[in-house]
Write an enzyme that holds these catalytic residues in place. Structure first.
Site, PDB file in Angstrom:
ATOM      1  N   GLY A 177      -4.327  -5.167   8.593  1.00  0.00           N
ATOM      2  CA  GLY A 177      -3.328  -4.211   8.125  1.00  0.00           C
ATOM      3  C   GLY A 177      -3.610  -3.669   6.728  1.00  0.00           C
ATOM      4  O   GLY A 177      -4.762  -3.464   6.334  1.00  0.00           O
ATOM      5  N   TYR A 190      14.974  -8.236   6.741  1.00  0.00           N
ATOM      6  CA  TYR A 190      13.794  -7.555   6.167  1.00  0.00           C
ATOM      7  C   TYR A 190      14.206  -6.665   5.000  1.00  0.00           C
ATOM      8  O   TYR A 190      13.640  -6.748   3.902  1.00  0.00           O
ATOM      9  CB  TYR A 190      13.110  -6.737   7.257  1.00  0.00           C
ATOM     10  CG  TYR A 190      11.830  -6.049   6.801  1.00  0.00           C
ATOM     11  CD1 TYR A 190      10.676  -6.787   6.576  1.00  0.00           C
ATOM     12  CD2 TYR A 190      11.779  -4.664   6.609  1.00  0.00           C
ATOM     13  CE1 TYR A 190       9.499  -6.163   6.161  1.00  0.00           C
ATOM     14  CE2 TYR A 190      10.606  -4.046   6.196  1.00  0.00           C
ATOM     15  CZ  TYR A 190       9.477  -4.798   5.979  1.00  0.00           C
ATOM     16  OH  TYR A 190       8.319  -4.180   5.566  1.00  0.00           O
ATOM     17  N   PRO A 222      -1.620  -3.992  12.947  1.00  0.00           N
ATOM     18  CA  PRO A 222      -1.473  -4.893  14.099  1.00  0.00           C
ATOM     19  C   PRO A 222      -0.040  -5.373  14.317  1.00  0.00           C
ATOM     20  O   PRO A 222       0.430  -5.431  15.455  1.00  0.00           O
ATOM     21  CB  PRO A 222      -2.409  -6.055  13.740  1.00  0.00           C
ATOM     22  CG  PRO A 222      -3.484  -5.404  12.913  1.00  0.00           C
ATOM     23  CD  PRO A 222      -2.770  -4.364  12.095  1.00  0.00           C
TER      24      PRO A 222
HETATM   25  P1  NAD Z   1       0.403  -7.219   9.336  1.00  0.00           P
HETATM   26  O1  NAD Z   1       1.858  -7.539   9.406  1.00  0.00           O
HETATM   27  O2  NAD Z   1      -0.251  -6.685  10.555  1.00  0.00           O
HETATM   28  O3  NAD Z   1      -0.411  -8.490   8.851  1.00  0.00           O
HETATM   29  C1  NAD Z   1       0.202  -9.431   8.027  1.00  0.00           C
HETATM   30  C2  NAD Z   1      -0.829 -10.420   7.526  1.00  0.00           C
HETATM   31  O4  NAD Z   1      -0.104 -11.420   6.808  1.00  0.00           O
HETATM   32  C3  NAD Z   1      -1.610 -11.136   8.613  1.00  0.00           C
HETATM   33  O5  NAD Z   1      -2.991 -11.077   8.342  1.00  0.00           O
HETATM   34  C4  NAD Z   1      -1.098 -12.577   8.512  1.00  0.00           C
HETATM   35  O6  NAD Z   1      -2.074 -13.553   8.843  1.00  0.00           O
HETATM   36  C5  NAD Z   1      -0.710 -12.646   7.041  1.00  0.00           C
HETATM   37  N1  NAD Z   1       0.234 -13.739   6.767  1.00  0.00           N
HETATM   38  C6  NAD Z   1       1.341 -14.055   7.468  1.00  0.00           C
HETATM   39  N2  NAD Z   1       1.909 -15.145   6.948  1.00  0.00           N
HETATM   40  C7  NAD Z   1       1.147 -15.507   5.882  1.00  0.00           C
HETATM   41  C8  NAD Z   1       1.219 -16.574   4.959  1.00  0.00           C
HETATM   42  N3  NAD Z   1       2.196 -17.493   5.027  1.00  0.00           N
HETATM   43  N4  NAD Z   1       0.270 -16.659   4.002  1.00  0.00           N
HETATM   44  C9  NAD Z   1      -0.729 -15.744   3.941  1.00  0.00           C
HETATM   45  N5  NAD Z   1      -0.854 -14.728   4.800  1.00  0.00           N
HETATM   46  C10 NAD Z   1       0.084 -14.619   5.764  1.00  0.00           C
HETATM   47  O7  NAD Z   1       0.139  -6.237   8.101  1.00  0.00           O
HETATM   48  P2  NAD Z   1       0.966  -4.977   7.585  1.00  0.00           P
HETATM   49  O8  NAD Z   1       1.792  -4.382   8.682  1.00  0.00           O
HETATM   50  O9  NAD Z   1      -0.018  -4.162   6.858  1.00  0.00           O
HETATM   51  O10 NAD Z   1       1.999  -5.598   6.547  1.00  0.00           O
HETATM   52  C11 NAD Z   1       1.571  -6.040   5.265  1.00  0.00           C
HETATM   53  C12 NAD Z   1       2.723  -5.910   4.302  1.00  0.00           C
HETATM   54  O11 NAD Z   1       3.145  -4.553   4.259  1.00  0.00           O
HETATM   55  C13 NAD Z   1       3.955  -6.722   4.666  1.00  0.00           C
HETATM   56  O12 NAD Z   1       4.529  -7.244   3.485  1.00  0.00           O
HETATM   57  C14 NAD Z   1       4.878  -5.698   5.290  1.00  0.00           C
HETATM   58  O13 NAD Z   1       6.235  -6.047   5.183  1.00  0.00           O
HETATM   59  C15 NAD Z   1       4.544  -4.493   4.447  1.00  0.00           C
HETATM   60  N6  NAD Z   1       4.898  -3.214   5.051  1.00  0.00           N
HETATM   61  C16 NAD Z   1       4.390  -2.868   6.260  1.00  0.00           C
HETATM   62  C17 NAD Z   1       4.763  -1.646   6.828  1.00  0.00           C
HETATM   63  C18 NAD Z   1       4.260  -1.239   8.182  1.00  0.00           C
HETATM   64  O14 NAD Z   1       4.841  -0.295   8.756  1.00  0.00           O
HETATM   65  N7  NAD Z   1       3.212  -1.857   8.711  1.00  0.00           N
HETATM   66  C19 NAD Z   1       5.645  -0.803   6.140  1.00  0.00           C
HETATM   67  C20 NAD Z   1       6.124  -1.178   4.890  1.00  0.00           C
HETATM   68  C21 NAD Z   1       5.743  -2.397   4.353  1.00  0.00           C
END
Ligand code: NAD
Length: 250
Positions: free
Chosen positions: A16, A152, A188
């Site tokens: 991500g 969230y 993902p």
């Molecule tokens: P993702 O959710 O697909 O991946 C998350 C990653 O976090 C994974 O690689 C997982 O192994 C890791 N992870 C989970 N628990 C963990 C832990 N305890 N210690 C270390 N690593 C851990 O990735 P994403 O969607 O890019 O989200 C990343 C961040 O961006 C998050 O904080 C999410 O809330 C934020 N975000 C995402 C979106 C979206 O639409 N995807 C929008 C706004 C904010």
């Protein structure tokens, strides 16, 4: 190269936005330390971008965070990207889901900042070095409410509050702290949320429909802001929640 000479640590860098940020920052000249729970995925990241150092790190494990910090050089930048999307309204979320969300999305940042900030402060005091902390928030936070995002949205609002508090604590010491607030990004875990919906194709349409630009963000719509906020180009920016949301909050 906008990050040459900087050592940056990124959490949740196996997939991500975190993974894309690790690659983008490395290509801007940073020494990136990419951390995540998923070691095999980190190894694949390192194969793609061999300059990246990797380390398994569970950001919910205080001792592990402190141990890693003790083994690393002082950071120039810390990107707290780890987070989890709990789905459920205020009547649906239970205390376990609420506590997990706050532990992973907010308290993890307490752990990493408390582990890495003392070194950054000491070095700033010694030689005036700059340093930046970047926290992953979301447009779903204190900025905007969305249905089924009670835990969230509350946890990401707390990230913004924490960011401002840290920024206020460190501003006189030459360090900065900002939050980045993406819109809906094709990652993902977003694909998992879509697949888990009762009607996945409708769920995907609904996610796209709330984006005025008519599409989801790609991870590399977000990484330029990550680079900016970790680089000295943003040297006069601190305590801000910076939206990269394709116009959702116009
Ligand atoms: P993702 O959710 O697909 O991946 C998350 C990653 O976090 C994974 O690689 C997982 O192994 C890791 N992870 C989970 N628990 C963990 C832990 N305890 N210690 C270390 N690593 C851990 O990735 P994403 O969607 O890019 O989200 C990343 C961040 O961006 C998050 O904080 C999410 O809330 C934020 N975000 C995402 C979106 C979206 O639409 N995807 C929008 C706004 C904010």
């Amino acid at each position: 190269m906008r990050l040459t000479g900087k050592t940056l640590l990124i959490t949740a860098a196996a997939q991500g936005i975190g993974r894309a940020s690790a690659i983008a920052c490395a290509r801007e000249g940073a020494q990136v330390i990419a951390t995540d729970l998923q070691l095999e995925a980190l190894e694949r990241l390192q194969q793609e971008e061999p300059s990246i150092r990797i380390a398994r790190l569970d950001v919910r494990d205080t001792a592990a965070v402190q141990l890693l910090a003790a083994s690393l050089p002082t950071l120039d930048g810390l990107f707290n990207c780890a987070g989890y999307v709990h789905s459920g309204s205020i009547l649906e979320v239970d205390e376990a889901g609420w506590d997990f969300s706050f532990d992973l999305n907010v308290k993890s940042m307490l752990r990493t900042i408390q582990a890495f900030l003392p070194g950054m402060l000491a070095r700033a005091a010694q030689c005036g070095a700059s340093g930046a902390i970047l926290n992953m928030a979301s447009m779903a936070s204190s900025i905007k409410g969305f249905p089924n995002r009670a835990a969230y949205g509350a946890s990401k609002a707390a990230v913004i509050g924490l960011t401002k508090a840290v920024a206020a604590d460190v501003v006189k010491h030459g360090l900065r702290c900002n939050a980045i607030c993406p819109g809906t990004v094709d990652t993902p875990s977003l694909r998992e949320r879509i697949a888990a919906a009762p009607n996945p194709s409708q769920a995907e349409k609904d996610f796209i429909a709330r984006q005025p630009m008519g599409r989801l963000a790609e991870v590399d719509d977000i990484t330029p802001m990550v680079i900016y906020l970790l680089s000295d180009e943003s040297r006069f920016v601190t305590g801000q929640a910076v939206l990269v949301d394709g116009g959702v909050t116009i």
